[in-house]
Design a protein around this motif. Structure first.
Motif, PDB file in Angstrom:
ATOM      1  N   PRO A  50       1.365  25.161  31.164  1.00 16.86           N
ATOM      2  CA  PRO A  50       0.516  24.905  30.222  1.00 16.86           C
ATOM      3  C   PRO A  50      -0.524  26.029  29.498  1.00 16.86           C
ATOM      4  O   PRO A  50      -0.714  26.395  28.629  1.00 16.86           O
ATOM      5  CB  PRO A  50      -0.360  23.786  30.564  1.00 16.86           C
ATOM      6  N   GLU A  51      -0.669  27.173  30.715  1.00 16.94           N
ATOM      7  CA  GLU A  51      -1.236  28.152  30.303  1.00 16.94           C
ATOM      8  C   GLU A  51      -0.446  29.061  29.536  1.00 16.94           C
ATOM      9  O   GLU A  51      -0.953  30.156  28.877  1.00 16.94           O
ATOM     10  CB  GLU A  51      -1.564  28.853  31.752  1.00 16.94           C
ATOM     11  N   GLU A  52       0.712  29.008  29.405  1.00 15.62           N
ATOM     12  CA  GLU A  52       1.730  29.807  28.805  1.00 15.62           C
ATOM     13  C   GLU A  52       1.790  29.221  27.076  1.00 15.62           C
ATOM     14  O   GLU A  52       2.232  30.069  26.372  1.00 15.62           O
ATOM     15  CB  GLU A  52       2.984  30.163  29.378  1.00 15.62           C
ATOM     16  N   SER A  53       1.720  28.043  27.084  1.00 11.23           N
ATOM     17  CA  SER A  53       1.638  27.323  25.730  1.00 11.23           C
ATOM     18  C   SER A  53       0.786  28.094  24.875  1.00 11.23           C
ATOM     19  O   SER A  53      -0.269  28.643  25.132  1.00 11.23           O
ATOM     20  CB  SER A  53       1.588  25.874  25.682  1.00 11.23           C
ATOM     21  N   PHE A  54       1.017  27.505  23.551  1.00 15.01           N
ATOM     22  CA  PHE A  54       0.205  28.243  22.469  1.00 15.01           C
ATOM     23  C   PHE A  54       0.511  27.465  21.137  1.00 15.01           C
ATOM     24  O   PHE A  54       1.540  26.448  20.987  1.00 15.01           O
ATOM     25  CB  PHE A  54       0.668  29.757  22.165  1.00 15.01           C
ATOM     26  N   GLU A  55      -0.194  27.820  20.299  1.00 10.09           N
ATOM     27  CA  GLU A  55      -0.203  26.898  18.927  1.00 10.09           C
ATOM     28  C   GLU A  55      -0.179  28.040  17.830  1.00 10.09           C
ATOM     29  O   GLU A  55      -0.889  28.842  17.965  1.00 10.09           O
ATOM     30  CB  GLU A  55      -1.535  26.021  18.635  1.00 10.09           C
ATOM     31  N   ILE A  56       0.739  27.901  16.930  1.00  7.51           N
ATOM     32  CA  ILE A  56       0.871  28.857  15.742  1.00  7.51           C
ATOM     33  C   ILE A  56      -0.245  28.019  14.646  1.00  7.51           C
ATOM     34  O   ILE A  56       0.269  26.847  14.125  1.00  7.51           O
ATOM     35  CB  ILE A  56       2.337  29.050  15.084  1.00  7.51           C
ATOM     36  N   ALA A  57      -1.193  28.631  14.314  1.00  7.21           N
ATOM     37  CA  ALA A  57      -2.046  28.389  13.153  1.00  7.21           C
ATOM     38  C   ALA A  57      -1.793  28.438  11.947  1.00  7.21           C
ATOM     39  O   ALA A  57      -2.239  27.918  10.851  1.00  7.21           O
ATOM     40  CB  ALA A  57      -3.511  28.507  13.560  1.00  7.21           C
ATOM     41  N   GLY A  58      -0.977  29.381  11.653  1.00 12.20           N
ATOM     42  CA  GLY A  58      -0.619  29.891  10.159  1.00 12.20           C
ATOM     43  C   GLY A  58      -1.203  31.165   9.933  1.00 12.20           C
ATOM     44  O   GLY A  58      -1.960  31.930  10.608  1.00 12.20           O
ATOM     45  N   ALA A  59      -0.805  31.673   8.876  1.00  7.52           N
ATOM     46  CA  ALA A  59      -1.286  33.257   8.537  1.00  7.52           C
ATOM     47  C   ALA A  59      -0.877  34.230   9.594  1.00  7.52           C
ATOM     48  O   ALA A  59      -1.770  35.008   9.913  1.00  7.52           O
ATOM     49  CB  ALA A  59      -2.443  33.317   8.118  1.00  7.52           C
ATOM     50  N   SER A  60       0.238  33.795  10.365  1.00  6.26           N
ATOM     51  CA  SER A  60       0.796  34.843  11.497  1.00  6.26           C
ATOM     52  C   SER A  60      -0.534  34.947  12.582  1.00  6.26           C
ATOM     53  O   SER A  60      -0.738  35.887  13.185  1.00  6.26           O
ATOM     54  CB  SER A  60       1.064  36.254  11.005  1.00  6.26           C
ATOM     55  N   ARG A  61      -0.946  33.893  12.911  1.00  7.87           N
ATOM     56  CA  ARG A  61      -2.087  33.480  13.682  1.00  7.87           C
ATOM     57  C   ARG A  61      -1.814  32.818  14.851  1.00  7.87           C
ATOM     58  O   ARG A  61      -1.055  31.562  14.533  1.00  7.87           O
ATOM     59  CB  ARG A  61      -3.569  33.171  13.226  1.00  7.87           C
ATOM     60  N   TYR A  62      -2.017  32.896  16.215  1.00  8.98           N
ATOM     61  CA  TYR A  62      -1.701  31.907  17.339  1.00  8.98           C
ATOM     62  C   TYR A  62      -3.041  31.647  17.925  1.00  8.98           C
ATOM     63  O   TYR A  62      -3.904  32.297  18.103  1.00  8.98           O
ATOM     64  CB  TYR A  62      -0.861  32.494  18.188  1.00  8.98           C
ATOM     65  N   ARG A  63      -3.071  30.614  18.795  1.00  9.83           N
ATOM     66  CA  ARG A  63      -4.210  30.184  19.651  1.00  9.83           C
ATOM     67  C   ARG A  63      -3.387  29.826  20.966  1.00  9.83           C
ATOM     68  O   ARG A  63      -2.574  29.136  20.933  1.00  9.83           O
ATOM     69  CB  ARG A  63      -4.743  28.998  18.853  1.00  9.83           C
ATOM     70  N   SER A  64      -4.113  30.362  21.918  1.00 10.90           N
ATOM     71  CA  SER A  64      -3.718  29.950  23.429  1.00 10.90           C
ATOM     72  C   SER A  64      -4.870  29.636  24.190  1.00 10.90           C
ATOM     73  O   SER A  64      -5.749  29.688  23.930  1.00 10.90           O
ATOM     74  CB  SER A  64      -2.765  31.263  23.927  1.00 10.90           C
ATOM     75  N   PRO A  65      -4.740  29.179  25.408  1.00 10.22           N
ATOM     76  CA  PRO A  65      -5.862  28.818  26.525  1.00 10.22           C
ATOM     77  C   PRO A  65      -6.521  29.978  26.597  1.00 10.22           C
ATOM     78  O   PRO A  65      -7.668  30.017  27.010  1.00 10.22           O
ATOM     79  CB  PRO A  65      -5.054  28.320  27.619  1.00 10.22           C
ATOM     80  N   GLN A  66      -6.114  31.295  26.537  1.00 14.81           N
ATOM     81  CA  GLN A  66      -6.781  32.463  26.819  1.00 14.81           C
ATOM     82  C   GLN A  66      -7.557  33.139  25.792  1.00 14.81           C
ATOM     83  O   GLN A  66      -8.529  33.772  25.971  1.00 14.81           O
ATOM     84  CB  GLN A  66      -5.856  33.684  27.279  1.00 14.81           C
ATOM     85  N   GLY A  67      -7.309  32.595  24.390  1.00 15.84           N
ATOM     86  CA  GLY A  67      -8.029  32.868  23.150  1.00 15.84           C
ATOM     87  C   GLY A  67      -6.991  33.226  22.093  1.00 15.84           C
ATOM     88  O   GLY A  67      -5.683  32.745  22.088  1.00 15.84           O
TER      89      GLY A  67
END
Length: 116
Positions: A50-67
Motif C-alpha cells: 500500500p505504501e507504493e500505491s498511488f492515484e492518478i488525479a489528472g493533468a499529469s498529477r499523482y497522489r501517494s501516501p508520501q505526498g
C-alpha cells in the motif's frame, strides 16, 4: 584531425547524457493504482504494497501516501517528475498494468488500475 577530435568530444558528451524515455507524450488512466509484489506459488498470490500505491488525479498529477507530484508519460514509460517519487519510473505493460523500473530493468513491483 579536427573532425576526429570533434567526433570524440561528441561521443564523450553523449555518454554522459542520461537516456530518457522516448515516444509520444501521453497520460495514463485516472484512478487508483494498487501496487503489489508477486507472492509464492504455494502460498499467497500477491503481497500488497500500500505504501507504493498511488492515484492518478489528472493533468499529469499523482497522489501517494508520501505526498503529491507530477508525472510524464513518454511512449511506454511513466516517469514521476516531481514530488516524493521524483525519478521513479514505470513501464506501461498494458492500459491497466505498470511495472516499476529498478536499476534500468523491469522490477518485481507491479501496479494495476483499480478504478476511479
Amino acid at each position: 584531425m579536427i573532425r576526429a577530435l570533434a567526433l570524440s568530444a561528441l561521443l564523450a558528451l553523449s555518454a554522459a547524457v542520461p537516456v530518457v524515455a522516448a515516444g509520444p507524450i501521453g497520460t495514463i488512466e485516472r484512478g487508483h493504482y494498487a501496487c503489489e509484489l508477486p507472492g509464492e506459488t504455494a502460498g499467497v498470490v500477491a503481497l500488497a504494497q500500500p505504501e507504493e500505491s498511488f492515484e492518478i488525479a489528472g493533468a499529469s498529477r499523482y497522489r501517494s501516501p508520501q505526498g503529491n507530484g507530477t508525472y510524464l508519460r513518454r511512449g511506454d514509460r511513466v516517469i514521476m517528475s516531481s514530488g516524493p517519487r521524483n525519478g521513479s519510473q514505470y513501464e506501461v505493460i498494458s492500459e491497466t498494468l505498470l511495472r516499476r523500473i529498478d536499476n534500468g530493468q523491469p522490477g518485481r513491483l507491479r501496479c494495476y488500475w483499480r478504478g476511479r
